[in-house]
Design a protein around this motif. Structure first.
Motif, PDB file in Angstrom:
ATOM      1  N   LEU A  52       2.355   6.564  -1.122  1.00 37.60           N
ATOM      2  CA  LEU A  52       1.525   5.529  -1.740  1.00 37.60           C
ATOM      3  C   LEU A  52       2.229   4.876  -2.917  1.00 37.60           C
ATOM      4  CD1 LEU A  52      -1.998   7.230  -1.787  1.00 37.60           C
ATOM      5  CD2 LEU A  52      -1.358   5.200  -0.477  1.00 37.60           C
ATOM      6  N   THR A  53       2.105   3.558  -3.017  1.00 38.85           N
ATOM      7  CA  THR A  53       2.558   2.848  -4.206  1.00 38.85           C
ATOM      8  C   THR A  53       1.543   3.059  -5.331  1.00 38.85           C
ATOM      9  OG1 THR A  53       1.355   0.851  -3.585  1.00 38.85           O
ATOM     10  CG2 THR A  53       3.613   1.079  -2.751  1.00 38.85           C
ATOM     11  N   ALA A  54       1.853   2.531  -6.504  1.00 36.42           N
ATOM     12  CA  ALA A  54       0.894   2.614  -7.608  1.00 36.42           C
ATOM     13  C   ALA A  54      -0.401   1.906  -7.245  1.00 36.42           C
ATOM     14  CB  ALA A  54       1.503   2.008  -8.871  1.00 36.42           C
ATOM     15  N   GLN A  55      -0.292   0.752  -6.544  1.00 34.06           N
ATOM     16  CA  GLN A  55      -1.495   0.029  -6.121  1.00 34.06           C
ATOM     17  C   GLN A  55      -2.237   0.809  -5.045  1.00 34.06           C
ATOM     18  OE1 GLN A  55       1.573  -1.233  -6.295  1.00 34.06           O
ATOM     19  NE2 GLN A  55       1.517  -3.062  -7.612  1.00 34.06           N
ATOM     20  N   GLY A  56      -1.492   1.444  -4.146  1.00 33.43           N
ATOM     21  CA  GLY A  56      -2.128   2.267  -3.124  1.00 33.43           C
ATOM     22  C   GLY A  56      -2.870   3.437  -3.721  1.00 33.43           C
ATOM     23  N   ARG A  57      -2.263   4.071  -4.744  1.00 36.92           N
ATOM     24  CA  ARG A  57      -2.934   5.187  -5.415  1.00 36.92           C
ATOM     25  C   ARG A  57      -4.195   4.702  -6.135  1.00 36.92           C
ATOM     26  NH1 ARG A  57      -0.839  10.085  -6.915  1.00 36.92           N
ATOM     27  NH2 ARG A  57       0.369   9.748  -5.021  1.00 36.92           N
ATOM     28  N   ALA A  58      -4.133   3.506  -6.708  1.00 36.39           N
ATOM     29  CA  ALA A  58      -5.312   2.952  -7.380  1.00 36.39           C
ATOM     30  C   ALA A  58      -6.442   2.708  -6.380  1.00 36.39           C
ATOM     31  CB  ALA A  58      -4.951   1.658  -8.104  1.00 36.39           C
ATOM     32  N   LEU A  59      -6.106   2.199  -5.202  1.00 36.07           N
ATOM     33  CA  LEU A  59      -7.127   1.994  -4.172  1.00 36.07           C
ATOM     34  C   LEU A  59      -7.724   3.328  -3.735  1.00 36.07           C
ATOM     35  CD1 LEU A  59      -5.316  -0.733  -2.050  1.00 36.07           C
ATOM     36  CD2 LEU A  59      -7.503  -1.032  -3.229  1.00 36.07           C
ATOM     37  N   PHE A  60      -6.881   4.332  -3.568  1.00 34.42           N
ATOM     38  CA  PHE A  60      -7.372   5.666  -3.207  1.00 34.42           C
ATOM     39  C   PHE A  60      -8.362   6.159  -4.257  1.00 34.42           C
ATOM     40  CE2 PHE A  60      -7.319  10.245  -3.117  1.00 34.42           C
ATOM     41  CZ  PHE A  60      -7.221  10.588  -1.787  1.00 34.42           C
ATOM     42  N   ASP A  61      -7.976   6.084  -5.524  1.00 34.92           N
ATOM     43  CA  ASP A  61      -8.849   6.575  -6.596  1.00 34.92           C
ATOM     44  C   ASP A  61     -10.140   5.769  -6.686  1.00 34.92           C
ATOM     45  OD1 ASP A  61      -6.933   8.445  -7.182  1.00 34.92           O
ATOM     46  OD2 ASP A  61      -6.243   7.500  -9.038  1.00 34.92           O
ATOM     47  N   ALA A  62     -10.041   4.453  -6.489  1.00 34.60           N
ATOM     48  CA  ALA A  62     -11.232   3.603  -6.601  1.00 34.60           C
ATOM     49  C   ALA A  62     -12.228   3.905  -5.482  1.00 34.60           C
ATOM     50  CB  ALA A  62     -10.836   2.128  -6.568  1.00 34.60           C
ATOM     51  N   VAL A  63     -11.732   4.181  -4.287  1.00 40.01           N
ATOM     52  CA  VAL A  63     -12.620   4.527  -3.176  1.00 40.01           C
ATOM     53  C   VAL A  63     -13.271   5.885  -3.424  1.00 40.01           C
ATOM     54  CG1 VAL A  63     -12.731   5.041  -0.705  1.00 40.01           C
ATOM     55  CG2 VAL A  63     -11.419   3.082  -1.515  1.00 40.01           C
ATOM     56  N   VAL A  64     -12.507   6.839  -3.934  1.00 38.73           N
ATOM     57  CA  VAL A  64     -13.083   8.144  -4.286  1.00 38.73           C
ATOM     58  C   VAL A  64     -14.160   7.970  -5.350  1.00 38.73           C
ATOM     59  CG1 VAL A  64     -12.603  10.357  -5.400  1.00 38.73           C
ATOM     60  CG2 VAL A  64     -11.052   9.495  -3.628  1.00 38.73           C
ATOM     61  N   LEU A  65     -13.863   7.164  -6.356  1.00 38.58           N
ATOM     62  CA  LEU A  65     -14.808   6.957  -7.453  1.00 38.58           C
ATOM     63  C   LEU A  65     -16.101   6.336  -6.954  1.00 38.58           C
ATOM     64  CD1 LEU A  65     -14.946   7.235 -10.571  1.00 38.58           C
ATOM     65  CD2 LEU A  65     -14.086   4.898 -10.724  1.00 38.58           C
ATOM     66  N   TRP A  66     -15.995   5.321  -6.099  1.00 37.13           N
ATOM     67  CA  TRP A  66     -17.203   4.695  -5.558  1.00 37.13           C
ATOM     68  C   TRP A  66     -17.964   5.668  -4.668  1.00 37.13           C
ATOM     69  CZ3 TRP A  66     -18.631   3.645  -0.435  1.00 37.13           C
ATOM     70  CH2 TRP A  66     -19.773   2.866  -0.288  1.00 37.13           C
ATOM     71  N   PHE A 119       0.822  -1.204   0.000  1.00 38.09           N
ATOM     72  CA  PHE A 119       0.000   0.000   0.000  1.00 38.09           C
ATOM     73  C   PHE A 119       0.862   1.262   0.000  1.00 38.09           C
ATOM     74  CE2 PHE A 119      -2.809   2.994   2.513  1.00 38.09           C
ATOM     75  CZ  PHE A 119      -3.758   3.172   1.515  1.00 38.09           C
ATOM     76  N   THR A 120       1.886   1.298   0.832  1.00 33.84           N
ATOM     77  CA  THR A 120       2.840   2.410   0.854  1.00 33.84           C
ATOM     78  C   THR A 120       4.249   1.851   0.666  1.00 33.84           C
ATOM     79  OG1 THR A 120       3.003   2.306   3.262  1.00 33.84           O
ATOM     80  CG2 THR A 120       1.412   3.859   2.340  1.00 33.84           C
ATOM     81  N   GLU A 121       5.140   2.689   0.236  1.00 34.15           N
ATOM     82  CA  GLU A 121       6.501   2.230  -0.049  1.00 34.15           C
ATOM     83  C   GLU A 121       7.230   1.803   1.217  1.00 34.15           C
ATOM     84  OE1 GLU A 121       7.763   1.625  -2.838  1.00 34.15           O
ATOM     85  OE2 GLU A 121       6.538   2.722  -4.292  1.00 34.15           O
TER      86      GLU A 121
END
Length: 503
Positions: free
Chosen positions: A481-495, A418-420
């Protein structure tokens, strides 16, 4: 109490039973008609109740083409089937893990088979159990009443389930089973208001099971025992005009809707694709207003707050900044409220709890005030890695348990970086209406990413006026945030903002 007397009482009281001639057979479902079903059964001792024949008749009335086998059947028998149903009469020791990895959906009330299937842990009385009137006579009366634990799943909506009592079985103490499923499960109903004593629970395909494996297809656990299918509550006749009775006598309807859900196609899971996710959030962000609540002029976390705001603006969001001491009215007209972990719970002072705007908090220590969880710090919410505040070391991984949901950003089940660097990670323990996406590693009760749909029941009986979500970011962690962590952040915002409509 024999079935003749039950039929008489059903006629008098307006309740119906699946075995009673007074209760009309359910019409075949167009979605189930012709579907092949493997029904795994066994034998009971002479004189002991066994409702398998009644269950088979009911399944056929629903439209299934039923093939009945016993526990000695090879796992290959599931090939070509649309659903496996396992009765409690089948020998769980003989079944072992036979159907654990099959990609066919499975519905069972064989409580002792739950561990074999990975649906619960293996410890009797802790991970699963059976209430039997011979050993637990007084307790066998309490299981005549279930409690609606989830109100937003498709099964819950179909039966009109509410966070209140309902009748599981009709007035005769008997055996039932319960399970304590893993965090990837949805607890639909429980006994005594305890989610760890789930009466009905489900796993979506790709959800993490209790044993750490991934559900290869939908899975359902149900509370029945060998001979009480005919006692499932139902309502017909004049009593059906009473809305309270309709909401009470839902045992049979709950069975039917859970069967229908199990046999239906699962939600499609979009694979992890950062470019596609970025394009989707940019489309949704256009014209959307975000209120970012922070501790203005804070020390630790100030730079991360600035970068979070800058990134949201770069996606196309119109971002306004509010200090933690500003009034809640700042949220008026916004499309999303995002609370930074730089905020102090003391200064927030219960603000934004009842706002009708979707909300994400990065501060899990605000969980009790927001009704995300109970009120006991270190039990209902807390953090890993905080000096002098936590017994747990810093961490930077999350365990994805809800890979089936859009908030998981298409990431596969299991550990994700999730984070580096290891740091502080927040967590809380939400109620069963929450959709759990990730937990902290080796801590399945500590949920790090989850969301409450609008209208769901949160802690203290609070009903979510809009979507609510938790992300476990500490003050400076956004920049790590890692790339996967950033994706989770964006996905939660989107939902949260409604960019993905599923639950």
């Amino acid at each position: 109490m024999n079935r003749v007397l039950l039929s008489f009482l059903g006629c008098v009281l307006g309740f119906g039973f699946s075995a009673s001639s007074l209760h009309a057979a359910p019409p075949p479902s167009s979605t189930l008609k012709g579907k092949p079903l493997l029904f795994v059964t066994g034998k009971t001792d002479p004189g002991e109740p066994n409702d398998d024949a009644i269950v088979r008749q009911h399944l056929e009335q629903l439209g299934f083409e039923v093939t009945t086998v016993d526990a000695s059947v090879p796992s290959s028998a599931a090939s070509g089937m649309d659903l496996i149903v396992i009765s409690s009469t089948a020998d769980a020791h003989e079944l072992q893990t036979k159907f654990a990895q099959t990609s066919v959906p499975l519905f069972t009330w064989n409580t002792f088979d739950y561990p074999n299937l990975g649906m619960t842990g293996p410890q009797l009385h802790q991970d699963f159990g059976v209430v039997d009137p011979i050993q637990h006579y007084a307790e066998s009366f309490s299981i005549l009443y279930g409690y609606g634990a989830n109100t937003t799943s498709s099964i819950s909506r179909a039966v009109g389930l509410r966070p209140q009592l309902f009748g599981t079985l009709y007035l005769e103490p008997g055996s039932v089973g319960w399970g304590n499923p893993g965090p990837g499960a949805t607890v639909i109903a429980d006994f005594e208001g305890k989610p760890q004593r789930a009466a009905v629970f489900t796993y979506e395909r790709e959800a993490s099971l209790a044993d750490g494996a991934t559900a290869p297809a939908r899975r359902v656990g149900f509370y029945l025992a060998d001979g009480n299918f005919h006692l499932l509550t139902d309502v017909h006749g004049p009593a059906a005009n009473d809305p309270q009775v309709r909401r009470w006598a839902i045992g049979l309807k709950l069975f039917d809707e859970a069967i229908r859900w199990a046999a239906s196609p699962p939600q499609a899971v979009e694979p992890y694709d950062p470019a596609a996710l970025d394009a989707r959030i940019r489309r949704v962000a256009h014209g959307k207003k975000v209120l970012f609540v922070e501790r203005v002029n804070a020390g630790e976390g100030r730079e991360a707050d600035e970068h979070t705001v800058a990134d949201l603006r770069s996606l196309g969001f119109e971002v306004s900044i509010a200090d933690q001491t500003d009034p809640q009215s700042r949220a008026d007209g916004e499309d999303l409220v995002l609370i930074s972990s730089s905020c102090s719970k003391y200064k927030l002072a219960n603000k934004y709890v009842d706002t009708t705007v979707p909300l994400i908090t990065l501060e899990a220590l605000y969980s009790d005030a927001l009704h995300f969880s109970g009120r006991d710090r270190y039990v209902d919410y807390g953090e890993h890695g905080e000096e002098k505040e936590s017994d747990d070391p810093p961490d930077n991984y999350l365990d994805i348990v809800g890979a089936w949901h859009p908030m998981a950003a298409g990431l596969p089940p299991g550990l994700v970086k999730f984070t580096e660097h290891p740091g502080v990670l927040k967590w809380a323990r939400p109620l069963p209406d929450a959709i759990v996406i990730a937990t902290l590693p080796n801590a399945p009760d500590q949920r790090a990413i989850f969301g409450y749909p609008k209208g769901s029941v949160m802690a203290d009986g609070f009903v979510a006026p809009a979507r609510r979500a938790l992300l476990p970011l500490d003050n400076p962690s956004y920049d790590d945030l890692t790339a996967q962590g950033r994706a989770l952040f964006d996905a939660v915002v989107l939902w949260s903002i409604g960019g993905h409509g599923r639950r």
